[in-house]
Design an enzyme around this catalytic site. Sequence first.
Site, PDB file in Angstrom:
ATOM      1  CG  ASN A 133      -1.796   1.262   1.514  1.00  0.00           C
ATOM      2  OD1 ASN A 133      -1.959   1.913   0.394  1.00  0.00           O
ATOM      3  ND2 ASN A 133      -2.462   1.342   2.466  1.00  0.00           N
ATOM      4  CE  LYS A 180       0.163   3.126   4.569  1.00  0.00           C
ATOM      5  NZ  LYS A 180       0.352   3.369   6.330  1.00  0.00           N
ATOM      6  CG  HIS A 224      -5.527   2.143   5.464  1.00  0.00           C
ATOM      7  ND1 HIS A 224      -5.154   3.105   6.481  1.00  0.00           N
ATOM      8  CD2 HIS A 224      -4.676   1.145   5.411  1.00  0.00           C
ATOM      9  CE1 HIS A 224      -3.809   2.589   6.732  1.00  0.00           C
ATOM     10  NE2 HIS A 224      -3.561   1.469   6.223  1.00  0.00           N
ATOM     11  CD  GLU A 226      -2.443   5.686   6.877  1.00  0.00           C
ATOM     12  OE1 GLU A 226      -2.501   5.692   5.601  1.00  0.00           O
ATOM     13  OE2 GLU A 226      -1.462   5.026   7.532  1.00  0.00           O
ATOM     14  CD  GLU A 268      -3.354  -2.229   7.484  1.00  0.00           C
ATOM     15  OE1 GLU A 268      -2.281  -2.690   6.894  1.00  0.00           O
ATOM     16  OE2 GLU A 268      -3.717  -1.371   7.467  1.00  0.00           O
ATOM     17  N   GLY A 277       3.465   2.045  10.657  1.00  0.00           N
ATOM     18  CA  GLY A 277       4.405   3.121  10.435  1.00  0.00           C
ATOM     19  C   GLY A 277       5.072   3.369  11.686  1.00  0.00           C
ATOM     20  CB  SER A 304       5.902  -2.397  11.688  1.00  0.00           C
ATOM     21  OG  SER A 304       5.558  -0.863  12.096  1.00  0.00           O
TER      22      SER A 304
HETATM   23  O1  LIG Z   1      -1.617  -0.365   4.578  1.00  0.00           O
HETATM   24  C1  LIG Z   1      -0.728  -0.636   5.108  1.00  0.00           C
HETATM   25  C2  LIG Z   1      -0.448  -0.320   6.790  1.00  0.00           C
HETATM   26  O2  LIG Z   1      -1.082   0.803   7.056  1.00  0.00           O
HETATM   27  C3  LIG Z   1       0.926  -0.682   7.333  1.00  0.00           C
HETATM   28  O3  LIG Z   1       1.754   0.140   7.118  1.00  0.00           O
HETATM   29  P1  LIG Z   1       3.313   0.187   7.547  1.00  0.00           P
HETATM   30  O4  LIG Z   1       3.828  -1.115   7.025  1.00  0.00           O
HETATM   31  O5  LIG Z   1       4.291   1.164   7.153  1.00  0.00           O
HETATM   32  O6  LIG Z   1       3.094   0.023   9.022  1.00  0.00           O
END
Ligand SMILES: O=C[C@H](O)COP(=O)(O)O
Length: 247
Positions: A9, A11, A94, A96, A166, A172, A211
């Site tokens: 993803n 983002k 998601h 976010e 998640e 993150g 993560s």
């Molecule tokens: O969509 C992915 C997640 O929000 C995980 O993000 P991350 O791998 O940067 O922790």
Amino acid sequence: MRKPIIAGNWKMNKTIAEALAFVDDVKERVNNENVDAVICAPFIALKDLKEATKGTDIKIGAQNMHFEESGAFTGEVSPGMLKEIGIDYVVIGHSERREYFNETNETVNKKVVKALEHGIDPILCCGETLEQREAGETKAHCKIQIEEGLKNVAKEDISKVVIAYEPIWAIGTGKTATAEDANDVISYIREVVAGLYGELAQDVRIQYGGSVKPSNVAEIMAQSDIDGALVGGASLAADDYVKLVNF
Ligand SMILES: O=C[C@H](O)COP(=O)(O)O
């Protein structure tokens, strides 16, 4: 037998030029036929990415979509627009989007239903905040998100839904849930799906996200109920993406 799905993803990262350079770099190296390898990219890059990945094992996903077919929804993208360019997956709900764009279980559900109607496989996200985890509310919170997110999804369609668990505190932050903890919640989520769909829950792929990186992906994927990963930060680097999908 559930086929694992590793989805990057991105983002709000990568211009079209950067996205195409990335695909050029990884396409010959993504060669795990036992895994669905997906890139979920910003809208503007999707059409080019679909063309650039033709004939490769990489599938392309969007990160959101509206639930209406068309209309006065400034700034939004419809399911039909995604379908027209052959989009395979769409991330829905998601954390976010829930936090910054006021997505609710109700709008998430409308999007899940609409994606399925258009033949796009939804990646339905759920997960708890740190406060909820500390209050022992993780499972209850995920149960509500999943039950409400799957309302009106037909039995025939449930195996097309991918669920991504998640924990928000692991996104993150570099903090990963232990593989066993993640598996425990994911097994529970499968029970919730079984409560709605019985045996068909065994066909639903459930990913872990938060993560995930090349150094921990194998341990996560070795868990009994974890069928893949939704990866943010680590999916942005070509070499890491290749290691993740070829875990
Ligand atoms: O969509 C992915 C997640 O929000 C995980 O993000 P991350 O791998 O940067 O922790």
